[in-house]
Design a protein around this motif. Structure first.
Motif, PDB file in Angstrom:
ATOM      1  N   SER A   1       4.761 -26.255  -4.319  1.00 54.59           N
ATOM      2  CA  SER A   1       5.387 -26.096  -5.627  1.00 54.59           C
ATOM      3  C   SER A   1       6.185 -27.336  -6.030  1.00 54.59           C
ATOM      4  N   TRP A   2       6.726 -28.076  -5.053  1.00 60.75           N
ATOM      5  CA  TRP A   2       7.486 -29.279  -5.407  1.00 60.75           C
ATOM      6  C   TRP A   2       6.593 -30.307  -6.103  1.00 60.75           C
ATOM      7  N   LEU A   3       5.311 -30.360  -5.706  1.00 59.47           N
ATOM      8  CA  LEU A   3       4.405 -31.314  -6.324  1.00 59.47           C
ATOM      9  C   LEU A   3       4.024 -30.866  -7.734  1.00 59.47           C
ATOM     10  N   VAL A   4       3.810 -29.565  -7.907  1.00 55.93           N
ATOM     11  CA  VAL A   4       3.511 -29.023  -9.243  1.00 55.93           C
ATOM     12  C   VAL A   4       4.698 -29.300 -10.165  1.00 55.93           C
ATOM     13  N   ASN A   5       5.905 -29.041  -9.675  1.00 57.29           N
ATOM     14  CA  ASN A   5       7.109 -29.279 -10.483  1.00 57.29           C
ATOM     15  C   ASN A   5       7.270 -30.759 -10.815  1.00 57.29           C
ATOM     16  N   TRP A   6       6.993 -31.623  -9.829  1.00 56.21           N
ATOM     17  CA  TRP A   6       7.091 -33.057 -10.081  1.00 56.21           C
ATOM     18  C   TRP A   6       6.104 -33.482 -11.157  1.00 56.21           C
ATOM     19  N   ALA A   7       4.855 -32.984 -11.073  1.00 60.45           N
ATOM     20  CA  ALA A   7       3.826 -33.352 -12.048  1.00 60.45           C
ATOM     21  C   ALA A   7       4.270 -32.963 -13.455  1.00 60.45           C
ATOM     22  N   ALA A   8       4.822 -31.766 -13.591  1.00 58.67           N
ATOM     23  CA  ALA A   8       5.230 -31.279 -14.902  1.00 58.67           C
ATOM     24  C   ALA A   8       6.447 -32.031 -15.438  1.00 58.67           C
ATOM     25  N   LYS A   9       7.430 -32.265 -14.577  1.00 54.49           N
ATOM     26  CA  LYS A   9       8.694 -32.832 -15.045  1.00 54.49           C
ATOM     27  C   LYS A   9       8.712 -34.354 -15.066  1.00 54.49           C
ATOM     28  N   SER A  10       8.037 -34.988 -14.129  1.00 54.88           N
ATOM     29  CA  SER A  10       8.111 -36.451 -14.011  1.00 54.88           C
ATOM     30  C   SER A  10       6.765 -37.136 -14.185  1.00 54.88           C
ATOM     31  N   GLY A  11       5.730 -36.583 -13.571  1.00 57.30           N
ATOM     32  CA  GLY A  11       4.423 -37.239 -13.566  1.00 57.30           C
ATOM     33  C   GLY A  11       3.844 -37.439 -14.947  1.00 57.30           C
ATOM     34  N   VAL A  12       3.862 -36.391 -15.777  1.00 52.30           N
ATOM     35  CA  VAL A  12       3.271 -36.498 -17.111  1.00 52.30           C
ATOM     36  C   VAL A  12       4.084 -37.444 -18.000  1.00 52.30           C
ATOM     37  N   PRO A  13       5.426 -37.301 -18.077  1.00 51.56           N
ATOM     38  CA  PRO A  13       6.177 -38.272 -18.884  1.00 51.56           C
ATOM     39  C   PRO A  13       6.004 -39.718 -18.396  1.00 51.56           C
ATOM     40  N   THR A  14       5.935 -39.907 -17.080  1.00 51.45           N
ATOM     41  CA  THR A  14       5.719 -41.248 -16.538  1.00 51.45           C
ATOM     42  C   THR A  14       4.351 -41.769 -16.956  1.00 51.45           C
ATOM     43  N   PHE A  15       3.334 -40.890 -16.919  1.00 46.31           N
ATOM     44  CA  PHE A  15       1.991 -41.293 -17.348  1.00 46.31           C
ATOM     45  C   PHE A  15       2.017 -41.754 -18.805  1.00 46.31           C
ATOM     46  N   LEU A  16       2.714 -41.001 -19.671  1.00 44.55           N
ATOM     47  CA  LEU A  16       2.776 -41.378 -21.082  1.00 44.55           C
ATOM     48  C   LEU A  16       3.482 -42.727 -21.263  1.00 44.55           C
ATOM     49  N   LYS A  17       4.545 -42.968 -20.497  1.00 41.82           N
ATOM     50  CA  LYS A  17       5.238 -44.263 -20.561  1.00 41.82           C
ATOM     51  C   LYS A  17       4.324 -45.382 -20.071  1.00 41.82           C
ATOM     52  N   ASP A  18       3.590 -45.117 -18.978  1.00 38.28           N
ATOM     53  CA  ASP A  18       2.657 -46.123 -18.448  1.00 38.28           C
ATOM     54  C   ASP A  18       1.542 -46.407 -19.453  1.00 38.28           C
ATOM     55  N   MET A  19       1.077 -45.358 -20.113  1.00 39.35           N
ATOM     56  CA  MET A  19       0.016 -45.521 -21.116  1.00 39.35           C
ATOM     57  C   MET A  19       0.536 -46.348 -22.293  1.00 39.35           C
ATOM     58  N   GLN A  20       1.777 -46.078 -22.704  1.00 41.41           N
ATOM     59  CA  GLN A  20       2.369 -46.836 -23.802  1.00 41.41           C
ATOM     60  C   GLN A  20       2.468 -48.321 -23.428  1.00 41.41           C
ATOM     61  N   LYS A  21       2.897 -48.597 -22.224  1.00 37.33           N
ATOM     62  CA  LYS A  21       2.980 -49.979 -21.743  1.00 37.33           C
ATOM     63  C   LYS A  21       1.581 -50.601 -21.682  1.00 37.33           C
ATOM     64  N   ALA A  22       0.604 -49.821 -21.224  1.00 34.28           N
ATOM     65  CA  ALA A  22      -0.780 -50.310 -21.150  1.00 34.28           C
ATOM     66  C   ALA A  22      -1.308 -50.653 -22.542  1.00 34.28           C
ATOM     67  N   CYS A  23      -0.943 -49.845 -23.541  1.00 31.80           N
ATOM     68  CA  CYS A  23      -1.370 -50.133 -24.918  1.00 31.80           C
ATOM     69  C   CYS A  23      -0.809 -51.473 -25.383  1.00 31.80           C
ATOM     70  N   ARG A  24       0.444 -51.737 -25.034  1.00 30.19           N
ATOM     71  CA  ARG A  24       1.064 -53.008 -25.441  1.00 30.19           C
ATOM     72  C   ARG A  24       0.377 -54.204 -24.775  1.00 30.19           C
ATOM     73  N   ASN A  25      -0.115 -54.001 -23.544  1.00 27.40           N
ATOM     74  CA  ASN A  25      -0.737 -55.096 -22.789  1.00 27.40           C
ATOM     75  C   ASN A  25      -2.245 -55.194 -22.993  1.00 27.40           C
ATOM     76  N   TYR A  26      -2.816 -54.224 -23.681  1.00 27.23           N
ATOM     77  CA  TYR A  26      -4.289 -54.133 -23.753  1.00 27.23           C
ATOM     78  C   TYR A  26      -4.928 -55.328 -24.448  1.00 27.23           C
ATOM     79  N   SER A  27      -4.422 -55.709 -25.587  1.00 28.17           N
ATOM     80  CA  SER A  27      -5.057 -56.804 -26.321  1.00 28.17           C
ATOM     81  C   SER A  27      -4.976 -58.112 -25.547  1.00 28.17           C
ATOM     82  N   LYS A  28      -3.952 -58.242 -24.703  1.00 28.05           N
ATOM     83  CA  LYS A  28      -3.816 -59.452 -23.895  1.00 28.05           C
ATOM     84  C   LYS A  28      -4.853 -59.528 -22.789  1.00 28.05           C
ATOM     85  N   ASN A  29      -5.327 -58.336 -22.344  1.00 29.51           N
ATOM     86  CA  ASN A  29      -6.242 -58.290 -21.209  1.00 29.51           C
ATOM     87  C   ASN A  29      -7.710 -58.161 -21.591  1.00 29.51           C
ATOM     88  N   THR A  30      -7.988 -57.915 -22.865  1.00 26.03           N
ATOM     89  CA  THR A  30      -9.402 -57.714 -23.239  1.00 26.03           C
ATOM     90  C   THR A  30      -9.931 -58.868 -24.050  1.00 26.03           C
TER      91      THR A  30
END
Length: 174
Positions: A145-174
Motif C-alpha cells: 500500500s505504501w507504493l500505491v500511496n506514493w504513486a498517487a500522492k507523489s509519482g503522478v505529480p512528479t511525472f507531470l512536472k517531469d513531462m513539463q520540463k521535457a516539453c521545455r527541452n524538447y525543441s532543443k533535442n529534436t
C-alpha cells in the motif's frame, strides 16, 4: 487526484486532471508519443521500444520498480489522434495491452497483462494545456500500500512536472 477502487477487481483505477503551463497541447502530445525522447527524461524507463509484429506497431516498456519489488513490463498498442470537437482541438491517445507471442515474458520481470490508458490534451486557453488521463493496470504480485500511496500522492505529480520540463527541452533535442 481521484482514485477509484472497483470492488469487482480489487485494483486501482486512476483519473488524473492536471495542467501543464507553457506547454501547448501539440507539443505535449509530441513529447508523450516520442519513445526515444522519453528514455532521456523518464527515470523509471528501463527499456522502451517499438517493433512491428504482424503489421501492427507494438510497444515494449520495462518499468523500474523500487527494491525489493520486481520490475514490470508492458506490451501494448497505442494510437494518437488530433480531433476537432466543436472547434476545440483535442489530442487523444489510447493505449491497451496486447498479447504478442513474439514478445515473451522475461525471467525476473512481471508482465502487466491488463493495461488500459486514455489521455486527452487540449489548450488551457492560454499558453499551456489541460490534461485528462484515465489509467488502469493490474501490476501483478503483491504491491504494498505504501507504493500505491506514493504513486498517487507523489509519482503522478512528479511525472507531470517531469513531462513539463521535457516539453521545455524538447525543441532543443529534436
Amino acid at each position: 487526484l481521484p482514485i477509484l477502487f472497483p470492488q469487482q477487481s480489487g485494483l486501482y483505477e486512476y483519473k488524473i486532471f492536471g495542467g501543464l503551463a507553457d506547454c501547448p497541447p501539440k507539443l505535449c502530445a509530441d513529447v508523450y508519443m516520442d519513445l526515444d525522447f522519453r528514455k532521456q527524461w523518464d527515470q523509471y524507463v528501463k527499456e522502451l521500444h517499438e517493433k512491428i509484429y504482424d503489421g501492427e506497431k507494438v510497444i515494449y516498456w520495462e518499468v523500474k520498480y523500487p527494491f525489493p519489488l520486481s520490475n514490470r513490463d508492458y506490451v501494448y498498442i497505442r494510437e494518437c489522434r488530433e480531433m476537432d470537437v466543436d472547434g476545440r482541438k483535442i489530442w487523444v491517445v489510447l493505449a491497451q495491452s496486447v498479447s504478442v507471442p513474439q514478445c515473451p515474458e522475461k525471467p525476473g520481470i512481471v508482465r502487466v497483462k491488463n493495461y488500459k490508458q486514455s489521455l486527452a490534451i487540449e489548450s488551457d486557453g492560454k499558453t499551456g494545456s489541460k490534461v485528462y488521463m484515465y489509467y488502469f493496470d493490474n501490476p501483478g504480485g503483491m504491491i504494498p500500500s505504501w507504493l500505491v500511496n506514493w504513486a498517487a500522492k507523489s509519482g503522478v505529480p512528479t511525472f507531470l512536472k517531469d513531462m513539463q520540463k521535457a516539453c521545455r527541452n524538447y525543441s532543443k533535442n529534436t
